[in-house]
Design a protein around this motif. Structure first.
Motif, PDB file in Angstrom:
ATOM      1  N   PRO B  73       0.808  -1.230   0.000  1.00  0.00           N
ATOM      2  CA  PRO B  73       0.000   0.000   0.000  1.00  0.00           C
ATOM      3  C   PRO B  73       0.841   1.281   0.000  1.00  0.00           C
ATOM      4  N   ASN B  74       1.830   1.366   0.896  1.00  0.00           N
ATOM      5  CA  ASN B  74       2.743   2.521   0.900  1.00  0.00           C
ATOM      6  C   ASN B  74       4.164   1.969   0.844  1.00  0.00           C
ATOM      7  N   ASN B  75       4.726   2.008  -0.359  1.00  0.00           N
ATOM      8  CA  ASN B  75       5.945   1.237  -0.596  1.00  0.00           C
ATOM      9  C   ASN B  75       7.223   1.980  -0.194  1.00  0.00           C
ATOM     10  N   SER B  76       7.348   2.325   1.075  1.00  0.00           N
ATOM     11  CA  SER B  76       8.573   3.006   1.496  1.00  0.00           C
ATOM     12  C   SER B  76       8.801   2.837   2.991  1.00  0.00           C
ATOM     13  N   GLY B 221      -0.529   0.536   5.543  1.00  0.00           N
ATOM     14  CA  GLY B 221      -1.689   1.412   5.597  1.00  0.00           C
ATOM     15  C   GLY B 221      -2.598   1.120   6.777  1.00  0.00           C
ATOM     16  N   LEU B 222      -1.991   0.755   7.909  1.00  0.00           N
ATOM     17  CA  LEU B 222      -2.760   0.461   9.118  1.00  0.00           C
ATOM     18  C   LEU B 222      -2.568   1.568  10.139  1.00  0.00           C
ATOM     19  N   ARG B 223      -3.455   1.585  11.135  1.00  0.00           N
ATOM     20  CA  ARG B 223      -3.261   2.516  12.244  1.00  0.00           C
ATOM     21  C   ARG B 223      -2.189   1.937  13.172  1.00  0.00           C
ATOM     22  N   MET B 249       7.931  -7.129   5.225  1.00  0.00           N
ATOM     23  CA  MET B 249       7.600  -8.159   4.226  1.00  0.00           C
ATOM     24  C   MET B 249       6.820  -9.307   4.865  1.00  0.00           C
ATOM     25  N   ALA B 250       7.221  -9.708   6.066  1.00  0.00           N
ATOM     26  CA  ALA B 250       6.493 -10.779   6.761  1.00  0.00           C
ATOM     27  C   ALA B 250       5.081 -10.317   7.100  1.00  0.00           C
ATOM     28  N   ALA B 251       4.959  -9.074   7.566  1.00  0.00           N
ATOM     29  CA  ALA B 251       3.642  -8.539   7.929  1.00  0.00           C
ATOM     30  C   ALA B 251       2.745  -8.446   6.688  1.00  0.00           C
ATOM     31  N   LEU B 252       3.338  -8.003   5.587  1.00  0.00           N
ATOM     32  CA  LEU B 252       2.576  -7.887   4.335  1.00  0.00           C
ATOM     33  C   LEU B 252       2.045  -9.250   3.890  1.00  0.00           C
ATOM     34  N   MET B 253       2.904 -10.263   3.990  1.00  0.00           N
ATOM     35  CA  MET B 253       2.493 -11.615   3.590  1.00  0.00           C
ATOM     36  C   MET B 253       1.385 -12.123   4.517  1.00  0.00           C
ATOM     37  N   ALA B 254       1.532 -11.862   5.810  1.00  0.00           N
ATOM     38  CA  ALA B 254       0.519 -12.331   6.769  1.00  0.00           C
ATOM     39  C   ALA B 254      -0.803 -11.599   6.550  1.00  0.00           C
ATOM     40  N   TRP B 255      -0.723 -10.321   6.264  1.00  0.00           N
ATOM     41  CA  TRP B 255      -1.923  -9.504   6.053  1.00  0.00           C
ATOM     42  C   TRP B 255      -2.669  -9.957   4.796  1.00  0.00           C
TER      43      TRP B 255
END
Lengths: 155, 421
Positions: B73-76, B221-223, B249-255
């Motif tokens: 979502p926000n790639n940085s 893109g989470l709070r 990266m791990a969080a993105l995959m889990a999400w």
């Protein structure tokens, strides 16, 4: 799959392992012995040290199948909070523990030395511990802890 | 003041868990139903990703997802500036991550990673910071800086011309240091999962749990309140765990998959993925009187920031502040630069920019002593900071400055003269 029989921390096991499976994988993933650490996977750092048939080995360089018929001691087989091994006690008291990732391997290398040589010289201690890296660079205290543990063992 | 703690020997409580092998590092935690994720990294130092074909990888049994830049979502992310992509489309260094593969086992994930086809347009790369500094060099971060000079710190004190006029001896040399990896003993590892509250929970070893939390929340893109970072035992860091590594990266995959995700770097991947100590090029010109009093210093320090900012500004500021060493020098001109190149990015490491300059200023002291004909100890005694001294930055030292005591203690161990080879 290959069937192997081995004794780990005085308990006999029969395991089905993959031909390419390493001893560290069998210990960590099949037996849940997570005290054996993987630092490099190529036998440089010694974090995965276990005692196999009386010798310290890098468990990342031993195939599980090669351990068939062997007797293994991992960190879980050495001491506990009620009765720590004298090496463990010395490591804590001297302050030879920093991040702790190398510690299980260090303790096993030291224990194996003292099992065979109750009065090691400083040089012998240095050689016995030379396969274990500590990146926090606490070597001085680690060597001192081994020395103190050795002296405590002499009666 | 009396205290029972300061000066006493205290057993660290975490040591017991460590000597019994009970302490949990991130590689030691697992969850039911977890998948494994592996990163695909660029083999090129400067390139554009033209396309990623993950069809073959996805067709392998057991592969759950392949994520690329388009899925972020926000790639940085980044500690000072968010100038580093989570998953890159524009590659600035070897090791930049371009895709993450999630699969039922680590073996499948690694096999699938080899099947992901990435098409690169390879661009010319710059590895020499002095070359990268030239005005005509292509800027690597044009939205952040118009040139590759990320940072310039000038320090001026006194009058350099007067300083050179007073100097009987001048030594001018160039010194350089190399990249260094922290090689913390425990390679990076993460376990990420979405819990029963719908919160993103990330277990890892980090120097900055609160910072990681903000970075993960931003990228996904989470709070903030939806992200929890738990720090497990940290198997060494030395600055190398200040920048985020696998956590996003791990969080993105889990999400994306709603499965717990485990990631573990091999040692090789670890080398590719975290910061390095800044290589520095240090031009030093130091002048002293024949009595061994320092009168002038001109220094230019160029730090190779590599591909991303990380902490380069703070590190090169520290290099500038420490460039004159613990010595009183009345006339000083120091210029310190942090410069982008296509080398691995540089960041925090023990000493944080102060370590490199020691090589330059202490070598200069030895060479000056030799030229003047006094001992290396003597030239230091004649110039060292004392209470009341003013540093090159204009700070008046009022606190404890026991350098003279330190030198007095080591003096008996020094062989006078001839020890400055």
């Amino acid at each position: 799959m290959i069937e192997i029989k081995l004794v780990v921390n005085d308990k006999p096991y029969t395991l089905e392992v993959e031909p390419s499976e390493r001893l560290i994988d069998a210990l960590r993933n099949r037996l849940g012995l997570l005290g054996t650490k993987e630092g490099c996977g190529e036998g440089e750092c010694g974090a995965c040290t276990v005692i196999m048939d009386g010798k310290t080995v890098n468990s990342c360089l031993v195939l599980a199948a090669q351990a068939n018929g062997s007797v293994i001691t991992s960190i879980e087989g050495v001491g506990n909070r009620r009765s720590p091994h004298r090496v463990q006690k010395a490591f804590v008291e001297v302050g030879a523990v920093q991040c702790g990732f190398c510690t299980p391997g260090m303790v096993l290398s030291a224990k194996n030395l003292l099992d065979k040589n109750s009065k090691p010289s400083n040089e012998e201690i240095g050689i016995a511990m030379s396969g274990n890296l500590c990146r926090c660079t606490g070597y001085d205290k680690i060597l001192r802890a081994v020395k103190i543990a050795a002296e405590e063992g002499k009666e | 003041m009396k205290t029972s703690v300061v000066g006493s020997r205290v057993v660290r409580e975490d040591a017991w868990g460590k000597v019994f092998g009970q302490t949990k590092f991130p590689a030691d935690v697992n969850l039911q139903g977890q998948i494994y994720a592996v990163v695909i990294r660029s083999p090129h130092p400067h390139a554009r990703v033209l396309g990623i074909n993950s069809e073959q990888a996805m067709s392998l049994a057991g592969v759950v997802a392949v994520l690329t830049a388009k899925d972020v979502p926000n790639n940085s992310h980044g500690v000072l500036f968010r100038d580093q992509p989570v998953l890159a489309e524009y590659i600035r260094m070897v090791g930049d991550p371009v895709a993450v593969v999630g699969a039922e086992t680590e073996e499948i994930a690694r096999a699938a990673a080899k099947l992901v086809e990435v098409e690169y347009q390879v661009l010319p790369a710059v590895f020499d910071p002095e070359e990268a500094m030239r005005p005509d060099a292509l800027p690597l971060h044009p939205t952040l800086r118009p040139t590759n000079v990320l940072y310039h710190m000038p320090i001026r004190r006194g009058n350099l011309q007067e300083g050179w006029a007073q100097a009987d001896v001048v030594i001018e040399k160039e010194y350089s240091t190399q990249h260094v990896d922290h090689a913390f003993l425990q390679p990076e590892a993460v376990l990420a999962h979405v819990d029963e509250r719908g919160h993103m929970v990330v277990e890892t070893a980090t120097q900055y749990a609160h910072y990681d939390r903000g970075e993960i929340a931003h990228a996904l893109g989470l709070r903030f309140s939806q992200v929890q970072v738990k720090t497990l035992a940290v198997g060494g860091a030395f600055g190398g765990r200040e920048d985020i590594s696998l956590q996003i990266m791990a969080a993105l995959m889990a999400w994306n998959t709603l499965r717990p995700v485990k990631m573990e770097n091999t040692r090789e991947e670890s080398f590719y993925s975290h910061s390095k100590r800044h290589p520095m090029r240090m031009h030093y010109k130091t002048g002293a009187t024949k009595d061994g009093k320092l009168v002038a210093l001109e220094a230019k320090i160029i730090g190779d920031a590599g591909a991303y900012s990380s902490w380069s500004i703070n590190v090169l500021r520290k290099s500038a502040v420490h460039a004159s060493g613990p010595y009183v020098i009345p006339n000083v001109s120091i210029d310190s630069y942090a410069v982008f190149t296509n080398n691995p990015y540089s960041g925090a490491m023990r000493g944080f920019g102060a370590a490199q300059t020691v090589l330059a200023y202490e070598s200069q002291m030895d060479l000056l002593a030799k030229e003047i004909g006094i001992s290396p100890l003597e030239i230091r005694l004649r110039n060292l900071f004392k209470v009341g001294s003013t540093t090159a930055t204009g700070q008046v030292l009022t606190g404890s400055v026991p350098l003279d005591q330190c030198l007095a203690k080591i003096a008996p161990y020094l062989q006078r003269g001839g020890d400055s080879q």
